[in-house]
Design a protein around this motif. Structure first.
Motif, PDB file in Angstrom:
ATOM      1  N   LEU A 100       0.696  -0.955   0.057  1.00 52.59           N
ATOM      2  CA  LEU A 100      -0.104  -0.019  -0.133  1.00 52.59           C
ATOM      3  C   LEU A 100       1.033   1.153   0.078  1.00 52.59           C
ATOM      4  N   VAL A 101       2.118   1.125   0.937  1.00 49.45           N
ATOM      5  CA  VAL A 101       2.859   2.344   0.797  1.00 49.45           C
ATOM      6  C   VAL A 101       3.307   2.688  -0.557  1.00 49.45           C
ATOM      7  N   TYR A 102       4.018   1.536  -1.143  1.00 53.81           N
ATOM      8  CA  TYR A 102       4.449   1.444  -2.432  1.00 53.81           C
ATOM      9  C   TYR A 102       3.571   2.165  -3.666  1.00 53.81           C
ATOM     10  N   GLU A 103       2.209   1.811  -3.430  1.00 49.75           N
ATOM     11  CA  GLU A 103       1.113   2.157  -4.296  1.00 49.75           C
ATOM     12  C   GLU A 103       0.910   3.640  -4.114  1.00 49.75           C
ATOM     13  N   ILE A 104       0.838   4.174  -3.087  1.00 51.69           N
ATOM     14  CA  ILE A 104       0.692   5.623  -2.629  1.00 51.69           C
ATOM     15  C   ILE A 104       1.869   6.406  -3.261  1.00 51.69           C
ATOM     16  N   CYS A 105       3.044   6.010  -3.014  1.00 50.53           N
ATOM     17  CA  CYS A 105       4.163   6.915  -3.629  1.00 50.53           C
ATOM     18  C   CYS A 105       4.280   6.809  -5.175  1.00 50.53           C
ATOM     19  N   VAL A 106       4.004   5.605  -5.897  1.00 44.11           N
ATOM     20  CA  VAL A 106       4.274   5.481  -6.884  1.00 44.11           C
ATOM     21  C   VAL A 106       3.160   6.031  -7.955  1.00 44.11           C
ATOM     22  N   ALA A 107       2.029   6.360  -7.192  1.00 46.06           N
ATOM     23  CA  ALA A 107       0.944   6.903  -8.041  1.00 46.06           C
ATOM     24  C   ALA A 107       1.069   8.271  -8.466  1.00 46.06           C
ATOM     25  N   ALA A 108       2.349   9.115  -8.123  1.00 46.17           N
ATOM     26  CA  ALA A 108       2.522  10.277  -8.211  1.00 46.17           C
ATOM     27  C   ALA A 108       2.814  10.448  -9.847  1.00 46.17           C
ATOM     28  N   PRO A 109       2.041  11.530 -10.476  1.00 48.77           N
ATOM     29  CA  PRO A 109       2.188  11.456 -12.009  1.00 48.77           C
ATOM     30  C   PRO A 109       3.740  12.072 -12.489  1.00 48.77           C
ATOM     31  N   HIS A 110       3.884  11.819 -13.626  1.00 48.70           N
ATOM     32  CA  HIS A 110       5.184  12.193 -14.155  1.00 48.70           C
ATOM     33  C   HIS A 110       5.266  13.957 -14.414  1.00 48.70           C
ATOM     34  N   SER A 111       4.145  14.467 -14.171  1.00 53.82           N
ATOM     35  CA  SER A 111       4.098  16.091 -14.293  1.00 53.82           C
ATOM     36  C   SER A 111       4.914  16.682 -13.126  1.00 53.82           C
ATOM     37  N   PRO A 113       7.684  17.670 -10.553  1.00 51.80           N
ATOM     38  CA  PRO A 113       9.107  17.507 -10.906  1.00 51.80           C
ATOM     39  C   PRO A 113       9.874  16.658 -10.413  1.00 51.80           C
ATOM     40  N   VAL A 114      10.960  16.278 -11.079  1.00 50.49           N
ATOM     41  CA  VAL A 114      11.988  15.172 -10.858  1.00 50.49           C
ATOM     42  C   VAL A 114      12.426  15.262  -9.306  1.00 50.49           C
ATOM     43  N   SER A 115      12.810  16.470  -8.807  1.00 55.17           N
ATOM     44  CA  SER A 115      13.215  16.542  -7.486  1.00 55.17           C
ATOM     45  C   SER A 115      12.032  15.957  -6.606  1.00 55.17           C
ATOM     46  N   ILE A 116      10.881  15.875  -6.818  1.00 57.67           N
ATOM     47  CA  ILE A 116      10.002  15.456  -5.888  1.00 57.67           C
ATOM     48  C   ILE A 116       9.836  13.652  -6.145  1.00 57.67           C
ATOM     49  N   ARG A 117       9.693  13.344  -7.412  1.00 58.22           N
ATOM     50  CA  ARG A 117       9.742  11.898  -7.617  1.00 58.22           C
ATOM     51  C   ARG A 117      11.039  11.183  -7.396  1.00 58.22           C
ATOM     52  N   ARG A 118      11.961  11.757  -7.454  1.00 57.67           N
ATOM     53  CA  ARG A 118      13.219  11.082  -7.029  1.00 57.67           C
ATOM     54  C   ARG A 118      13.200  10.668  -5.479  1.00 57.67           C
ATOM     55  N   ARG A 119      12.724  11.481  -4.881  1.00 60.38           N
ATOM     56  CA  ARG A 119      12.393  11.310  -3.374  1.00 60.38           C
ATOM     57  C   ARG A 119      11.469  10.233  -3.162  1.00 60.38           C
ATOM     58  N   LEU A 120      10.108  10.390  -3.939  1.00 58.59           N
ATOM     59  CA  LEU A 120       9.249   9.302  -3.546  1.00 58.59           C
ATOM     60  C   LEU A 120       9.676   7.728  -3.950  1.00 58.59           C
ATOM     61  N   ALA A 121      10.729   7.949  -4.896  1.00 55.66           N
ATOM     62  CA  ALA A 121      11.207   6.751  -5.396  1.00 55.66           C
ATOM     63  C   ALA A 121      12.048   5.873  -4.278  1.00 55.66           C
ATOM     64  N   LYS A 122      12.516   6.614  -3.307  1.00 53.15           N
ATOM     65  CA  LYS A 122      13.219   5.983  -2.190  1.00 53.15           C
ATOM     66  C   LYS A 122      12.333   5.448  -1.118  1.00 53.15           C
ATOM     67  N   VAL A 123      11.124   5.088  -1.462  1.00 50.41           N
ATOM     68  CA  VAL A 123      10.273   4.581  -0.575  1.00 50.41           C
ATOM     69  C   VAL A 123      10.725   3.225  -0.268  1.00 50.41           C
ATOM     70  N   PHE A 124      11.528   2.233  -0.920  1.00 55.66           N
ATOM     71  CA  PHE A 124      11.979   0.942  -0.633  1.00 55.66           C
ATOM     72  C   PHE A 124      12.921   1.077   0.785  1.00 55.66           C
ATOM     73  N   LEU A 350       7.828   5.647 -11.814  1.00 60.08           N
ATOM     74  CA  LEU A 350       7.792   7.111 -11.340  1.00 60.08           C
ATOM     75  C   LEU A 350       8.586   7.744 -12.438  1.00 60.08           C
ATOM     76  N   PHE A 351       9.398   7.251 -13.441  1.00 60.99           N
ATOM     77  CA  PHE A 351      10.104   8.056 -14.110  1.00 60.99           C
ATOM     78  C   PHE A 351       9.824   7.755 -15.697  1.00 60.99           C
ATOM     79  N   ARG A 352       9.867   8.524 -16.626  1.00 62.82           N
ATOM     80  CA  ARG A 352       9.994   8.684 -18.093  1.00 62.82           C
ATOM     81  C   ARG A 352      10.725   7.822 -18.854  1.00 62.82           C
ATOM     82  N   GLN A 353      12.002   7.666 -18.238  1.00 61.89           N
ATOM     83  CA  GLN A 353      12.945   7.130 -18.915  1.00 61.89           C
ATOM     84  C   GLN A 353      14.167   6.582 -17.920  1.00 61.89           C
ATOM     85  N   ILE A 354      14.495   5.467 -17.957  1.00 59.17           N
ATOM     86  CA  ILE A 354      15.379   4.911 -16.866  1.00 59.17           C
ATOM     87  C   ILE A 354      16.912   4.282 -17.729  1.00 59.17           C
ATOM     88  N   VAL A 355      17.612   3.833 -17.005  1.00 57.17           N
ATOM     89  CA  VAL A 355      18.637   2.997 -17.401  1.00 57.17           C
ATOM     90  C   VAL A 355      18.885   2.000 -16.430  1.00 57.17           C
TER      91      VAL A 355
END
Length: 464
Positions: A100-111, A113-124, A350-355
């Motif tokens: 559930l915690v993962y779903e909440i964090c990953v639900a953030a839209p790509h719109s 800023p990366v500065s927010i999404r990069r922090r949400l991605a550290k939910v692990f 959470l990201f548009r493109q990854i490596v």
């Protein structure tokens, strides 16, 4: 990129890519100085930040209790704080809650800023909440035992005496669990840690229930009400109900399932299960002795001839005694514990493109990500004799996910500069983040190399 690299079939050996991916440009300088880099990217990890937040939240509660009584906190308030922290610690080890915690964090839209999404991605890094709340529970309970001892000396009774005895038993068990959870002990004696943590935790939970019933009985007699009424009014009772339910929910799902092994080489095996379909981005814990040791693996969806998911598999490579035995003596049945759990790679949505970077058997956890057509990605896989070790089907899965994947055969070309190659791929595809599945040394090196150059990077936590 050469034309041959763009049009090659999955059966080719990728030799032409090595020439294309020699390092063309020097890496840019790292940001900051050595001290600031150490503080930002090593010492102040997200795991430790979460642990610190839990610490200060409990400190605020302690101050509130002191203010409330104009002095020493009441034993009942301290007991509630203990139970609340214990509940939080157990919740963050329960699969459904973590998902559930993962779903909440990953639900953030790509719109965003990366500065927010990069922090949400550290939910692990949620383990920081598990260990932080667990440590706080032990500290609170030591304080509670001290207050209960003081109250017993002032006004002793048979019920209070029995309650106090269980308190000291619990303190001993809690401290024992806490010491055994130290990272160095866990790494060096992992199987012993698992068994001690599990059996001591169960025993502590039973003892905690016994203590709370005895303490509630003594308090109910003092207040002149029934035990049932006192328990219903007590936060401890409800906190313990949640904690116990979480434990039963996870272990009540323990089942033994048939396994269909596919031996890939003397270094790797793929175990197939068909008792349920499995969507991408999940992992499971399996074992031959579930009460003593559990082994977590990322799952890979299996398809029938019509392309419908009808099961799943896990890829196992020779990385220890249990995996070595599984390869030499393929199991026909395994115990599966708990509910499928999201992991690190789920946050890639959470990201548009990854490596995606893997070394050796790190390709196993990544196959679920490669199966899911969610996030565009480039792939860098460095391993000795990839097709010989892991089979053609694995190679085809990699190339299906990225037809320009860089598969670096270390037997033919030696070790690559993983940081430089990763950075080069990031620049080529304008990736927003890097995910790496590798051993601790390479993982830390690549994450540090990316983060110190402003690129979000994520990998497993080895020293939490």
């Amino acid at each position: 990129m050469s034309q041959g690299a763009q049009t090659r079939s999955p059966s080719l050996k990728h030799k032409e890519l090595i020439a294309d991916y020699t390092i063309r440009d020097a890496l840019p300088e790292k940001t900051g100085n050595r001290l600031t880099r150490y503080l930002d990217h090593n010492f102040f990890s997200t795991y430790r930040k979460i642990f610190t937040v839990i610490f200060f939240a409990n400190l605020a509660a302690f101050i509130a209790f002191v203010v409330k009584t104009n002095g020493v906190p009441e034993a009942a308030d301290v007991a509630s704080a203990t139970s609340a922290n214990l509940m939080v610690s157990i919740l963050f080890s329960q699969e459904n809650f973590v998902n559930l915690v993962y779903e909440i964090c990953v639900a953030a839209p790509h719109s965003l800023p990366v500065s927010i999404r990069r922090r949400l991605a550290k939910v692990f890094h949620y383990g920081g909440a598990h260990s932080g709340a667990g440590t706080a529970a032990v500290v609170w309970y030591i304080l509670y035992t001290a207050l209960a001892t003081r109250d017993f000396i002032r006004n002793s009774s048979s019920d209070a005496k029995a309650s106090l005895i269980t308190s000291y038993i619990l303190v001993t068990m809690f401290v024992f669990i806490l010491l055994a959870a130290h990272p160095r002990f866990r790494v060096r004696f992992h199987n012993y840690f698992e068994a001690l943590h599990r059996f001591s935790g169960w025993a502590a939970l039973v003892t905690f229930w016994t203590h709370n019933i005895l303490a509630a009985k003594a308090s109910a007699n003092q207040e002149g009400i029934t035990l049932g009424i006192y328990l219903i009014r007590s936060p401890n009772f409800w906190f313990l109900c949640v904690s116990t339910s979480c434990t039963f929910l996870s272990w009540g799902r323990l089942r033994r399932h048939d396994v269909y092994p596919e031996v890939l080489s003397d270094h790797a095996i793929r175990l197939h299960f068909n008792y349920r379909p499995m969507q991408p981005f999940y992992g499971l814990k399996v074992s031959t002795r579930p009460l003593f040791e559990l082994h977590a693996f990322a799952t890979i969806p299996d398809e029938d001839e019509n392309g419908k998911i009808n099961g799943f598999s896990v890829l196992i490579s020779n990385a220890g005694d249990w995996t070595r035995k599984a390869i030499k003596e393929p199991p026909r049945q395994l115990w599966v514990q708990g509910y499928p759990l999201h992991g690190l790679l789920y946050t890639s949505k959470l990201f548009r493109q990854i490596v995606v970077v893997e070394t050796g058997s790190g390709i196993g956890p990544c196959l679920s990500l490669l199966y899911a057509i969610v996030t565009p990605r480039r792939i860098l896989w460095s391993t000795p004799n990839p097709e010989l070790t892991y089979g053609r089907s694995i190679m085809q899965s990699v190339l299906k996910a990225d037809n320009q994947a860089i598969v670096w055969n270390t037997r033919e070309h030696g070790r690559s500069d993983m940081v430089a190659l990763t950075y080069q791929l990031v620049q080529e595809c304008s990736a927003e983040a890097v995910y790496i599945i590798s051993n601790p040394k390479v993982t830390r090196k690549v994450i540090y190399g990316m983060e110190t150059r402003g690129i979000p990077a994520y990998g497993a936590i080895f020293d939490s």
